[in-house]
Design an enzyme around this catalytic site. Structure first.
Site, PDB file in Angstrom:
ATOM      1  N   GLY A 259      -9.003  -9.036 -29.388  1.00 33.09           N
ATOM      2  CA  GLY A 259      -7.619  -8.954 -29.828  1.00 33.09           C
ATOM      3  C   GLY A 259      -6.781  -8.607 -28.615  1.00 33.09           C
TER       4      GLY A 259
ATOM      5  N   SER B 184     -14.606  -9.929 -25.860  1.00 33.12           N
ATOM      6  CA  SER B 184     -13.248 -10.147 -25.379  1.00 33.12           C
ATOM      7  C   SER B 184     -12.590  -8.816 -25.012  1.00 33.12           C
ATOM      8  CB  SER B 184     -12.443 -10.924 -26.423  1.00 33.12           C
ATOM      9  OG  SER B 184     -11.200 -11.330 -25.915  1.00 33.12           O
ATOM     10  N   ALA B 185     -11.605  -8.359 -25.783  1.00 29.23           N
ATOM     11  CA  ALA B 185     -10.961  -7.066 -25.498  1.00 29.23           C
ATOM     12  C   ALA B 185     -11.972  -5.931 -25.539  1.00 29.23           C
ATOM     13  CB  ALA B 185      -9.836  -6.804 -26.497  1.00 29.23           C
TER      14      ALA B 185
ATOM     15  N   HIS C 226     -13.120 -14.960 -21.069  1.00 33.28           N
ATOM     16  CA  HIS C 226     -12.478 -16.270 -21.263  1.00 33.28           C
ATOM     17  C   HIS C 226     -12.148 -16.934 -19.931  1.00 33.28           C
ATOM     18  CE1 HIS C 226     -11.919 -14.790 -25.365  1.00 33.28           C
ATOM     19  NE2 HIS C 226     -11.206 -13.802 -24.902  1.00 33.28           N
TER      20      HIS C 226
ATOM     21  N   GLU D 285     -16.675 -18.831 -21.361  1.00 31.74           N
ATOM     22  CA  GLU D 285     -16.876 -18.830 -22.801  1.00 31.74           C
ATOM     23  C   GLU D 285     -18.341 -19.104 -23.148  1.00 31.74           C
ATOM     24  OE1 GLU D 285     -14.539 -17.287 -23.765  1.00 31.74           O
ATOM     25  OE2 GLU D 285     -13.088 -18.514 -24.840  1.00 31.74           O
TER      26      GLU D 285
END
Length: 238
Positions: free
Chosen positions: A91, A124-125, A161, A195
């Site tokens: 997020g 991710s985050a 990413h 990714e």
């Protein structure tokens, strides 16, 4: 003292797969080693905590795993200390880190993972905050954490990413240029994690699953491939 067990995913979604689907075998193998059946999910990187937690539960329930949302707990620190495994999802990195500091959870999580051996999964985050700092996130700074220092579960930074610009007409800064700019002001290496790729840490060893690009102020950016030994990064700046 138990050894750290850390799995850092570039993302939860990869083209052609459902939520977390591409990493199913990796996650199951990672959790099975600690006989984990229930994951404590930290949904703070997104606004709707209930919806986000439900998304994770829907994805992993068919795998035989249960999910509990940290936001539903009365005593957050006790929930962290009692967790079989901790998963922090993606997020907005700034929102996530700000909330972790606001709830005084940074030191609690760090202690559980590094000293107690509680398995940690970041995506991710959740991967960004697990590193030395969030300086190399791609996210917009929509809020201002008290510091950019992360959980420091690993002593280097990651750019989830990671992708190189393929547009010859694009005249703005590429991801590579942004990361190299960061290195003008920092001595800490940055792993551009593509990714579908991840970093697995067990004790004092670390390995790459998939592909990445390593940026450092000591030599030119280096392409890394599947199963590359990243243990040297754990020993940086000690």
């Amino acid at each position: 003292m138990s050894v750290p067990n850390i799995l850092l995913l570039s993302s939860s979604r990869v083209h052609g797969y459902g939520f977390l689907e591409y990493s199913k075998d990796l996650i199951l193998d990672f959790l099975a080693k600690s006989k984990v059946r229930t994951i404590l999910f930290v949904p703070y990187a997104q606004k709707d905590h209930d919806k986000y937690t439900a998304t994770v539960q829907t994805a992993v329930k068919p795998w035989g795993l249960n999910v509990e949302g940290l936001h539903t707990k009365t005593d957050l620190a006790s929930a962290i200390r009692g967790a079989e495994a901790i998963f922090i999802g993606g997020g907005n990195t700034f929102v996530l880190l700000n909330k972790l500091y606001e709830e005084n959870l940074v030191d609690v999580i760090r202690n559980q993972v590094l000293k107690k051996g509680t398995p940690y999964i970041g995506s991710s985050a959740g991967t960004n905050v697990a590193t030395r700092s969030i300086h190399t996130t791609n996210d917009m700074p929509i809020c201002y954490p008290p510091t950019f220092d992360g959980l420091k579960l690993v002593p280097f930074n990651i750019n989830p990413h990671y992708i190189e610009s393929e547009h010859k007409e694009h005249m703005g800064e590429t991801r590579d240029e942004r990361i190299k700019e960061y290195l003008l002001y920092s001595k800490y290496s940055v792993l551009g994690l593509r990714e579908g790729s991840s970093v697995l840490v067990h004790g004092n060893k670390a390995f790459l699953n998939g592909k990445a690009k390593l940026f450092t102020d000591r030599f030119e950016a280096l392409e890394l491939h599947d199963n590359t030994d990243l243990t040297f990064l754990l020993n940086e700046n000690k």
